[in-house]
Design a protein around this motif. Sequence first.
Motif, PDB file in Angstrom:
ATOM      1  N   VAL A  28     -29.084  22.644 -51.203  1.00 48.28           N
ATOM      2  CA  VAL A  28     -30.540  22.291 -50.712  1.00 48.28           C
ATOM      3  C   VAL A  28     -30.643  20.943 -50.043  1.00 48.28           C
ATOM      4  O   VAL A  28     -31.488  20.930 -49.097  1.00 48.28           O
ATOM      5  CB  VAL A  28     -31.308  22.425 -51.994  1.00 48.28           C
ATOM      6  N   TRP A  29     -29.701  19.909 -50.501  1.00 43.66           N
ATOM      7  CA  TRP A  29     -29.813  18.729 -49.797  1.00 43.66           C
ATOM      8  C   TRP A  29     -29.564  18.997 -48.349  1.00 43.66           C
ATOM      9  O   TRP A  29     -30.201  18.292 -47.591  1.00 43.66           O
ATOM     10  CB  TRP A  29     -28.858  17.848 -50.343  1.00 43.66           C
ATOM     11  N   ARG A  30     -28.404  19.663 -48.167  1.00 42.94           N
ATOM     12  CA  ARG A  30     -28.142  19.918 -46.425  1.00 42.94           C
ATOM     13  C   ARG A  30     -29.513  20.563 -45.798  1.00 42.94           C
ATOM     14  O   ARG A  30     -29.692  19.961 -44.716  1.00 42.94           O
ATOM     15  CB  ARG A  30     -27.022  20.909 -46.794  1.00 42.94           C
ATOM     16  N   TRP A  31     -29.927  21.641 -46.489  1.00 47.70           N
ATOM     17  CA  TRP A  31     -31.219  22.215 -45.721  1.00 47.70           C
ATOM     18  C   TRP A  31     -32.194  21.136 -45.589  1.00 47.70           C
ATOM     19  O   TRP A  31     -32.829  20.974 -44.523  1.00 47.70           O
ATOM     20  CB  TRP A  31     -31.832  23.417 -46.810  1.00 47.70           C
ATOM     21  N   HIS A  32     -32.456  20.322 -46.502  1.00 40.80           N
ATOM     22  CA  HIS A  32     -33.383  19.117 -46.528  1.00 40.80           C
ATOM     23  C   HIS A  32     -33.283  18.293 -45.407  1.00 40.80           C
ATOM     24  O   HIS A  32     -34.157  18.095 -44.486  1.00 40.80           O
ATOM     25  CB  HIS A  32     -33.613  18.421 -47.728  1.00 40.80           C
ATOM     26  N   THR A  33     -31.943  18.000 -45.263  1.00 44.23           N
ATOM     27  CA  THR A  33     -31.782  16.861 -44.263  1.00 44.23           C
ATOM     28  C   THR A  33     -31.649  17.548 -42.933  1.00 44.23           C
ATOM     29  O   THR A  33     -32.406  16.721 -41.956  1.00 44.23           O
ATOM     30  CB  THR A  33     -30.079  16.548 -44.475  1.00 44.23           C
ATOM     31  N   LEU A  34     -31.304  18.808 -42.676  1.00 44.61           N
ATOM     32  CA  LEU A  34     -31.174  19.349 -41.394  1.00 44.61           C
ATOM     33  C   LEU A  34     -32.689  19.838 -40.834  1.00 44.61           C
ATOM     34  O   LEU A  34     -32.887  19.904 -39.867  1.00 44.61           O
ATOM     35  CB  LEU A  34     -30.462  20.511 -41.575  1.00 44.61           C
ATOM     36  N   SER A  35     -33.500  19.857 -42.075  1.00 46.75           N
ATOM     37  CA  SER A  35     -34.853  20.581 -41.581  1.00 46.75           C
ATOM     38  C   SER A  35     -36.015  19.425 -41.595  1.00 46.75           C
ATOM     39  O   SER A  35     -36.987  19.784 -41.635  1.00 46.75           O
ATOM     40  CB  SER A  35     -35.243  21.726 -42.470  1.00 46.75           C
ATOM     41  N   LYS A  36     -35.562  18.205 -41.846  1.00 47.64           N
ATOM     42  CA  LYS A  36     -36.544  17.218 -42.377  1.00 47.64           C
ATOM     43  C   LYS A  36     -37.756  16.839 -41.156  1.00 47.64           C
ATOM     44  O   LYS A  36     -38.675  16.549 -41.534  1.00 47.64           O
ATOM     45  CB  LYS A  36     -35.813  16.000 -42.651  1.00 47.64           C
ATOM     46  N   ASN A  37     -37.151  17.231 -39.978  1.00 48.26           N
ATOM     47  CA  ASN A  37     -38.265  17.061 -38.794  1.00 48.26           C
ATOM     48  C   ASN A  37     -39.057  18.424 -38.439  1.00 48.26           C
ATOM     49  O   ASN A  37     -39.932  18.052 -37.652  1.00 48.26           O
ATOM     50  CB  ASN A  37     -37.241  16.671 -37.649  1.00 48.26           C
ATOM     51  N   ILE A  38     -38.854  19.298 -39.306  1.00 45.74           N
ATOM     52  CA  ILE A  38     -39.921  20.465 -39.253  1.00 45.74           C
ATOM     53  C   ILE A  38     -41.016  20.257 -40.111  1.00 45.74           C
ATOM     54  O   ILE A  38     -40.853  20.009 -41.168  1.00 45.74           O
ATOM     55  CB  ILE A  38     -38.854  21.728 -39.390  1.00 45.74           C
ATOM     56  N   PRO A  39     -42.165  20.332 -39.478  1.00 49.99           N
ATOM     57  CA  PRO A  39     -43.303  19.926 -40.312  1.00 49.99           C
ATOM     58  C   PRO A  39     -43.605  21.200 -41.142  1.00 49.99           C
ATOM     59  O   PRO A  39     -43.083  22.485 -40.833  1.00 49.99           O
ATOM     60  CB  PRO A  39     -44.430  20.061 -39.330  1.00 49.99           C
ATOM     61  N   GLY A  40     -44.089  21.242 -42.301  1.00 51.05           N
ATOM     62  CA  GLY A  40     -44.501  22.235 -43.262  1.00 51.05           C
ATOM     63  C   GLY A  40     -45.214  21.984 -44.431  1.00 51.05           C
ATOM     64  O   GLY A  40     -45.359  20.661 -44.650  1.00 51.05           O
ATOM     65  N   PRO A  41     -45.848  22.726 -45.097  1.00 55.28           N
ATOM     66  CA  PRO A  41     -46.766  22.259 -46.304  1.00 55.28           C
ATOM     67  C   PRO A  41     -45.689  21.682 -47.549  1.00 55.28           C
ATOM     68  O   PRO A  41     -44.808  21.903 -47.400  1.00 55.28           O
ATOM     69  CB  PRO A  41     -47.452  23.725 -46.774  1.00 55.28           C
ATOM     70  N   PRO A  42     -46.396  20.797 -48.082  1.00 56.19           N
ATOM     71  CA  PRO A  42     -45.781  20.032 -49.205  1.00 56.19           C
ATOM     72  C   PRO A  42     -45.036  21.388 -50.185  1.00 56.19           C
ATOM     73  O   PRO A  42     -45.694  22.354 -50.451  1.00 56.19           O
ATOM     74  CB  PRO A  42     -46.743  19.406 -49.987  1.00 56.19           C
ATOM     75  N   ALA A  43     -43.959  20.871 -50.501  1.00 59.03           N
ATOM     76  CA  ALA A  43     -43.070  22.041 -51.657  1.00 59.03           C
ATOM     77  C   ALA A  43     -42.864  21.236 -53.024  1.00 59.03           C
ATOM     78  O   ALA A  43     -42.879  19.970 -53.052  1.00 59.03           O
ATOM     79  CB  ALA A  43     -41.828  22.357 -50.894  1.00 59.03           C
ATOM     80  N   PHE A  44     -42.998  22.152 -54.056  1.00 56.91           N
ATOM     81  CA  PHE A  44     -42.863  21.589 -55.390  1.00 56.91           C
ATOM     82  C   PHE A  44     -41.545  22.090 -55.983  1.00 56.91           C
ATOM     83  O   PHE A  44     -40.816  22.972 -55.346  1.00 56.91           O
ATOM     84  CB  PHE A  44     -43.715  22.138 -56.400  1.00 56.91           C
ATOM     85  N   PRO A  45     -40.605  21.199 -56.610  1.00 53.30           N
ATOM     86  CA  PRO A  45     -39.525  21.659 -57.364  1.00 53.30           C
ATOM     87  C   PRO A  45     -39.476  23.237 -57.883  1.00 53.30           C
ATOM     88  O   PRO A  45     -40.720  23.704 -58.227  1.00 53.30           O
ATOM     89  CB  PRO A  45     -39.120  20.744 -58.498  1.00 53.30           C
ATOM     90  N   ILE A  46     -38.479  23.913 -57.744  1.00 56.09           N
ATOM     91  CA  ILE A  46     -38.357  25.359 -58.341  1.00 56.09           C
ATOM     92  C   ILE A  46     -39.306  26.180 -57.546  1.00 56.09           C
ATOM     93  O   ILE A  46     -39.012  27.324 -56.937  1.00 56.09           O
ATOM     94  CB  ILE A  46     -38.741  25.648 -59.684  1.00 56.09           C
ATOM     95  N   ILE A  47     -40.512  26.166 -57.480  1.00 52.86           N
ATOM     96  CA  ILE A  47     -41.539  27.285 -56.693  1.00 52.86           C
ATOM     97  C   ILE A  47     -41.518  26.947 -55.347  1.00 52.86           C
ATOM     98  O   ILE A  47     -42.177  27.667 -54.573  1.00 52.86           O
ATOM     99  CB  ILE A  47     -42.803  27.216 -57.367  1.00 52.86           C
ATOM    100  N   GLY A  48     -41.512  25.813 -54.803  1.00 61.94           N
ATOM    101  CA  GLY A  48     -41.336  25.439 -53.410  1.00 61.94           C
ATOM    102  C   GLY A  48     -42.766  25.423 -53.210  1.00 61.94           C
ATOM    103  O   GLY A  48     -43.797  25.020 -53.711  1.00 61.94           O
ATOM    104  N   ALA A  49     -43.357  25.911 -51.997  1.00 64.93           N
ATOM    105  CA  ALA A  49     -44.686  26.064 -51.629  1.00 64.93           C
ATOM    106  C   ALA A  49     -45.338  27.379 -51.921  1.00 64.93           C
ATOM    107  O   ALA A  49     -46.321  27.719 -51.186  1.00 64.93           O
ATOM    108  CB  ALA A  49     -44.788  25.900 -50.158  1.00 64.93           C
ATOM    109  N   ALA A  50     -44.647  28.125 -52.792  1.00 62.38           N
ATOM    110  CA  ALA A  50     -45.172  29.300 -53.184  1.00 62.38           C
ATOM    111  C   ALA A  50     -46.803  29.527 -53.566  1.00 62.38           C
ATOM    112  O   ALA A  50     -47.372  30.585 -52.846  1.00 62.38           O
ATOM    113  CB  ALA A  50     -44.367  30.270 -54.268  1.00 62.38           C
ATOM    114  N   LEU A  51     -47.304  28.703 -54.093  1.00 59.08           N
ATOM    115  CA  LEU A  51     -48.654  28.695 -54.428  1.00 59.08           C
ATOM    116  C   LEU A  51     -49.502  28.798 -52.965  1.00 59.08           C
ATOM    117  O   LEU A  51     -50.643  29.197 -53.119  1.00 59.08           O
ATOM    118  CB  LEU A  51     -49.091  27.582 -55.345  1.00 59.08           C
ATOM    119  N   THR A  52     -49.018  28.015 -52.032  1.00 60.16           N
ATOM    120  CA  THR A  52     -49.796  28.048 -50.847  1.00 60.16           C
ATOM    121  C   THR A  52     -49.902  29.345 -50.361  1.00 60.16           C
ATOM    122  O   THR A  52     -50.783  29.576 -49.602  1.00 60.16           O
ATOM    123  CB  THR A  52     -48.993  27.113 -49.641  1.00 60.16           C
TER     124      THR A  52
END
Length: 512
Positions: A28-52
């Motif tokens: 997950v850390w790798r995904w975060h690092t590689l995708s940090k410049n891609i914009p997107g809705p805020p995500a919460f731990p475990i569920i991510g942005a599922a509520l959005t």
Amino acid sequence: MSPVLLFLVTLLVSLLVVRGLRLYARTVWRWHTLSKNIPGPPAFPIIGAALTVAKHPDKLFRQMQWLWTTYGSTIRLWLGPYLYVILTEPDDVEVFCTSAALADKPHQYASMLAPVLGRGLITINNPQHRAHRKVISTSMHLDILKGFVNVFGCRSQELVGKLRRHAERGEVFNMSPYLGFCVNHSLCETVLSTDMAGVEKDRDELIRVADQASWIMFFRLFRPWYWSNRLFALLSSRYKVYASVVHGMQSFVHKVFNIKMELIRKGVRPEAKRLAFLDHVLASDARTVLTEEEIKEELRTLIWAGSTTTTDSLGFFFIAMSMLPDVQSKIHEELDSVFGEDRTRPVDFDDLPHLQYLERCIKEGLRMFPPVCCFARAVSEDVTLPSGHVLPKDTVAVTVPYAVHRDQKWFPDPEKFDPDRFLPENCTGRHPFTYIPFSAGSRNCVGQRYAMMSMKAMTASVLRHFTVLPDPDGPTGLHDIPITIGLSMVPTHGARVLLVPRRTTTDRTAGA
Ligand code: HEM
């Protein structure tokens, strides 16, 4: 168990859990690092942005529109523990469709879609996919499809008969269920068998519940807590319908298949003119490549894949026609030039090449309302996109034809219905990955030609007989049509229109 053994087992399990968590955290850390410049809705731990995005299907479409208008053409979306990257730039879409690192479907296709759609082309991956695709596309050859147009023509004539009752009453009504029946009836006849004696009841029941199944599958996709079949069965009231559709579809295909095999054993062959796709498969090399079970799974896939997609495209098409009298009268002119005033002859294969304007209207309908609203690929290695963003290994890439088709650069004034965008001279120089209603590349729609032929035959048959007018209480324009998202994009209230019978010269003389 002795205390020492219990201690050792607990220690081993704890070590495995800790190791698993560390591996996951690293990924997950790798995904975060590689995708940090891609914009997107805020995500919460475990569920991510599922509520959005876990909205009611009627609201989900607006929510998705909000996503790409807010975050642009590359979007990062965390769903549960997974990272999804949504791409809509044509250059990125080209990589999405053609890169070997993006040739496979993510695991959700196999776990959530396969029980209903079948373990066929849509849900399987390489090397199995390559072998199956070769066999299925051979059996979708033009010479075989030609023979199906007569079925489309005849089923459409029946459709016209049913629609006439509403037209005669002069009432606004929902065409979608009638379109769905016609599409599914044609699919069963062309894919499985021209003779449905003894299984009509199963077929009709399946057609009745098909929509619900597609809705439920999509409902699950956006709710990570239902991804496990066990939890879905335990927690959701929708599981019962889902399970009955899965069972119904399996037993229907098995029954038809067994009837065919029995006839083959008895040496009975259907007339050459009435061969279904299954007859061709059984008479071809396919039987040496695919097992009986695999053939049945592919049949389920073909029927599902063609069902809601075609029905919903037709629904949007007729709503659009009801709002576009000038376009519709051009289609009427074209139909009259091909069929004259003969309203009884079913459309056949030789008519299709003469319906060029109608074809452009269908294509434009698919541009504005592509029924497969999104599709996804598993990313098997890090991929750097032409837009500069990186798709990290083990994430999921998604594209959204609805958004891709509204790129001003390639489709100026994208909310305008303009069939002439598809005149050959206007297509020259257009980026090939900016129009993807049937996807593109090695996993594009194997039924594309079938779909275009069936839609041409059905729309031609209806418009030969009727003028379509809008529901006076309905949407005011194409931009205003409420859309619900299931596995395909659906007009929320169905194709509500008013049909007026077109009069021939004979009718007019008799009426005068
Ligand atoms: C308007 C009608 C249709 C549209 C817009 C449409 C669209 C699509 C799209 C976008 C895909 C790619 C999905 C993905 O990558 O997940 C697809 C795949 C597929 N479609 Fe269609 N489709 C239509 C009709 C049909 C029909 C009539 C059939 C069969 C008779 C069919 C059979 C399939 C199959 C088997 C696949 C999987 C192909 C593969 O992965 O090798 N489709 N379709």
